[in-house]
Design a protein around this motif. Structure first.
Motif, PDB file in Angstrom:
ATOM      1  N   ALA A  36       0.745  -1.130  -0.237  1.00  0.00           N
ATOM      2  CA  ALA A  36      -0.122  -0.387  -0.373  1.00  0.00           C
ATOM      3  C   ALA A  36       0.644   1.010  -0.240  1.00  0.00           C
ATOM      4  CB  ALA A  36      -1.256  -0.214   1.359  1.00  0.00           C
ATOM      5  N   ASN A  37       0.465   2.685  -0.984  1.00  0.00           N
ATOM      6  CA  ASN A  37       0.995   3.700  -0.896  1.00  0.00           C
ATOM      7  C   ASN A  37       0.522   4.279   0.115  1.00  0.00           C
ATOM      8  OD1 ASN A  37      -1.197   5.088  -1.308  1.00  0.00           O
ATOM      9  ND2 ASN A  37      -0.580   4.279  -3.479  1.00  0.00           N
ATOM     10  N   ARG A  38       1.676   5.556   0.384  1.00  0.00           N
ATOM     11  CA  ARG A  38       1.179   6.323   1.914  1.00  0.00           C
ATOM     12  C   ARG A  38      -0.523   6.586   1.481  1.00  0.00           C
ATOM     13  NH1 ARG A  38       5.535  11.039   0.076  1.00  0.00           N
ATOM     14  NH2 ARG A  38       5.822   9.309  -0.198  1.00  0.00           N
ATOM     15  N   TRP A  39      -0.966   7.154   1.020  1.00  0.00           N
ATOM     16  CA  TRP A  39      -2.968   7.237   0.521  1.00  0.00           C
ATOM     17  C   TRP A  39      -2.692   6.397   0.815  1.00  0.00           C
ATOM     18  CZ3 TRP A  39      -3.307  12.332   0.767  1.00  0.00           C
ATOM     19  CH2 TRP A  39      -2.775  14.037   0.072  1.00  0.00           C
ATOM     20  N   GLN A  40      -3.247   4.894   0.896  1.00  0.00           N
ATOM     21  CA  GLN A  40      -3.535   3.638   0.750  1.00  0.00           C
ATOM     22  C   GLN A  40      -3.244   3.616   2.302  1.00  0.00           C
ATOM     23  OE1 GLN A  40      -2.199   1.047  -1.994  1.00  0.00           O
ATOM     24  NE2 GLN A  40      -3.688   1.943  -3.249  1.00  0.00           N
ATOM     25  N   ARG A  41      -2.542   3.871   3.163  1.00  0.00           N
ATOM     26  CA  ARG A  41      -1.562   4.053   4.335  1.00  0.00           C
ATOM     27  C   ARG A  41      -2.521   5.107   5.146  1.00  0.00           C
ATOM     28  NH1 ARG A  41       3.430   2.779   2.747  1.00  0.00           N
ATOM     29  NH2 ARG A  41       4.086   5.114   3.490  1.00  0.00           N
ATOM     30  N   LEU A  42      -2.840   5.689   4.276  1.00  0.00           N
ATOM     31  CA  LEU A  42      -3.331   6.897   4.911  1.00  0.00           C
ATOM     32  C   LEU A  42      -4.964   6.192   5.398  1.00  0.00           C
ATOM     33  CD1 LEU A  42      -3.688   9.634   6.461  1.00  0.00           C
ATOM     34  CD2 LEU A  42      -4.529  10.818   4.258  1.00  0.00           C
ATOM     35  N   CYS A  43      -5.859   6.461   4.348  1.00  0.00           N
ATOM     36  CA  CYS A  43      -7.386   5.696   4.196  1.00  0.00           C
ATOM     37  C   CYS A  43      -7.731   4.400   4.503  1.00  0.00           C
ATOM     38  CB  CYS A  43      -7.578   6.638   2.380  1.00  0.00           C
ATOM     39  SG  CYS A  43      -7.297   7.863   2.036  1.00  0.00           S
ATOM     40  N   TYR A  44      -6.133   3.389   4.914  1.00  0.00           N
ATOM     41  CA  TYR A  44      -7.317   1.635   5.033  1.00  0.00           C
ATOM     42  C   TYR A  44      -6.672   1.951   6.799  1.00  0.00           C
ATOM     43  CZ  TYR A  44      -9.027   1.943   0.899  1.00  0.00           C
ATOM     44  OH  TYR A  44      -9.801   2.305  -0.604  1.00  0.00           O
ATOM     45  N   GLY A  45      -5.815   2.491   6.888  1.00  0.00           N
ATOM     46  CA  GLY A  45      -4.805   2.488   8.549  1.00  0.00           C
ATOM     47  C   GLY A  45      -5.006   3.594   9.067  1.00  0.00           C
TER      48      GLY A  45
END
Length: 263
Positions: free
Chosen positions: A178-187
């Motif tokens: 997961a990229n940084r934006w995905q980590r933000l949205c899903y993590g």
């Protein structure tokens, strides 16, 4: 022999408590409560307090005043809601930079936290004076006077909340690609959202109270009605407006509780 061991935590607490109690008593006994010239209560103070207390049992509930109180409460709530909406947007964007969840640059984090500190360092009443001087008695000035410091409050809490989330889900997302934006949205956000939402709802209550205070500089709302009634010595009207203000805060508190239960 002298005692060489450091003081325990309870001993330090007792010493601090005694010191604070002594400072309070010294300050209390230094006040002059007798003379009207230098005391804390002027000659007509007790009479005014007596009238206020008597008016509490006989508030003005005339239809015209109830309508005015409703309109003023709605205006105060609109100021608070619009201001908080702007503050959430600005505070969240700055929190992303200050927390380092998207960008690992230390200078960026320090700069963002410095901006957040500067925003909340100046009270909203001072911002209101600035905007009144710049744009006059304009609702835009009231909105921005609240939105600027509240951006700092919310941004700091948002940044600290994002930094404090458990890292195991974040690491798992990173290892899965997961990229940084995905980590933000899903993590980050799913874990931080309840705390962020709870604090935002609390700040909405604070914004309503602050909006009432800003009304005293002529920006309209229920605070201005309280000021006008106080100037005219209409204490029965003051309590009516205060009851509406308390009811509005209680409704916001129930709304906040319902939102937190759903989250």
């Amino acid at each position: 022999m002298g005692r060489n061991q450091p003081l325990s935590l309870n001993e330090r607490r007792n010493i601090l408590t005694i010191a604070l109690l002594g400072a309070f008593l010294a300050t209390l006994f230094s006040l002059d409560l007798t003379t009207s010239s230098s005391g804390i209560m002027h000659s007509g103070g007790w009479t005014t307090l007596s009238r206020l207390a008597q008016s509490l049992l006989n508030p003005d509930i005339s239809p015209a005043l109830i309508k005015l109180a409703l309109e003023s409460s709605l205006l105060t709530f609109c100021y608070a809601l619009i201001s908080l909406s702007l503050a959430v947007i600005v505070g969240f964007l700055l929190a992303l930079l200050a927390s380092g969840v998207l960008f690992s640059s230390l200078w960026l984090q320090i700069s963002a936290r410095g901006i957040l500190g500067a925003l909340r360092a100046i009270h909203e009443l001072i911002w209101a004076w600035f905007f009144v001087a710049a744009v006059g008695l304009n609702p835009v000035g009231a909105v921005f006077a609240l939105a600027i410091p509240y951006s700092g409050y919310l941004g700091k809490i948002f940044a600290d909340t994002l930094q404090g989330v458990p890292q195991k889900p974040i690491i798992a997302l990173q290892q899965s690609g997961a990229n940084r934006w995905q980590r933000l949205c899903y993590g980050y956000l799913p874990q931080a959202l309840p705390m962020m939402l709870s604090y935002t709802m609390y700040r909405l209550e604070c914004a309503i109270r602050s909006s009432s205070v800003l009304s005293f500089v002529g920006l309209g709302g229920i605070g201005m009605q309280i000021q006008l009634s106080l100037q005219d010595l209409k204490y029965e009207q003051i309590w009516t407006f205060l009851f509406f203000l308390v009811a509005m805060i209680m409704l916001i508190d129930r709304w906040s509780y319902a939102v937190r239960q759903r989250v």
